[in-house]
Design an enzyme around this catalytic site. Sequence first.
Site, PDB file in Angstrom:
ATOM      1  N   ASP A  16       5.348   6.075   5.471  1.00  0.00           N
ATOM      2  CA  ASP A  16       5.781   7.561   5.406  1.00  0.00           C
ATOM      3  C   ASP A  16       6.440   8.124   4.201  1.00  0.00           C
ATOM      4  O   ASP A  16       6.701   7.251   3.356  1.00  0.00           O
ATOM      5  CB  ASP A  16       6.198   7.914   6.921  1.00  0.00           C
ATOM      6  CG  ASP A  16       7.623   7.364   7.243  1.00  0.00           C
ATOM      7  OD1 ASP A  16       8.297   6.989   6.177  1.00  0.00           O
ATOM      8  OD2 ASP A  16       8.009   7.465   8.213  1.00  0.00           O
ATOM      9  N   ALA A  17       6.785   9.214   4.338  1.00  0.00           N
ATOM     10  CA  ALA A  17       7.738  10.021   3.466  1.00  0.00           C
ATOM     11  C   ALA A  17       9.154   9.300   3.213  1.00  0.00           C
ATOM     12  O   ALA A  17       9.483   9.345   2.099  1.00  0.00           O
ATOM     13  CB  ALA A  17       7.685  11.267   3.621  1.00  0.00           C
TER      14      ALA A  17
END
Length: 136
Positions: A16-17
């Site tokens: 994810d980020a």
Amino acid sequence: MIETKTEVRVRFAETDAMGIVYHANYLPWCEVARLALINSIGLSYKTMNENGYHLPVVESHLNYKFPAKYDDIVEITARITERPSVKIKIEYEMYANGKLLVTGHTIHVFVNLQGMPVKPPRDVAKVLLDAFDKNK
């Protein structure tokens, strides 16, 4: 007990980020380990499907302890510790870099092509029970 170990390398698309593995991406790794477990005792999930049987997930539970990151090698242990029947519970442990990442389990039920619960085929049941009893 039936147990096997397999590995996956974390792909960038699974993160994810924050640069850690997105929580839902651990479930496909359970499937990788589950198929390795089935193959390790001489069964073929593909053959079971071709013969009209499926083993869908009817329950899943994961307990997240530490995150995996891009390019980590994740070692997944899959084991059956309860005598298999129409229902099979598979337990998982995932490690990377010496740290326990995830524990959990999935529960599967044999079903026919109409999705109705059924007893496993005799040959499949025999292989499962023989493997389970051999490694008590």
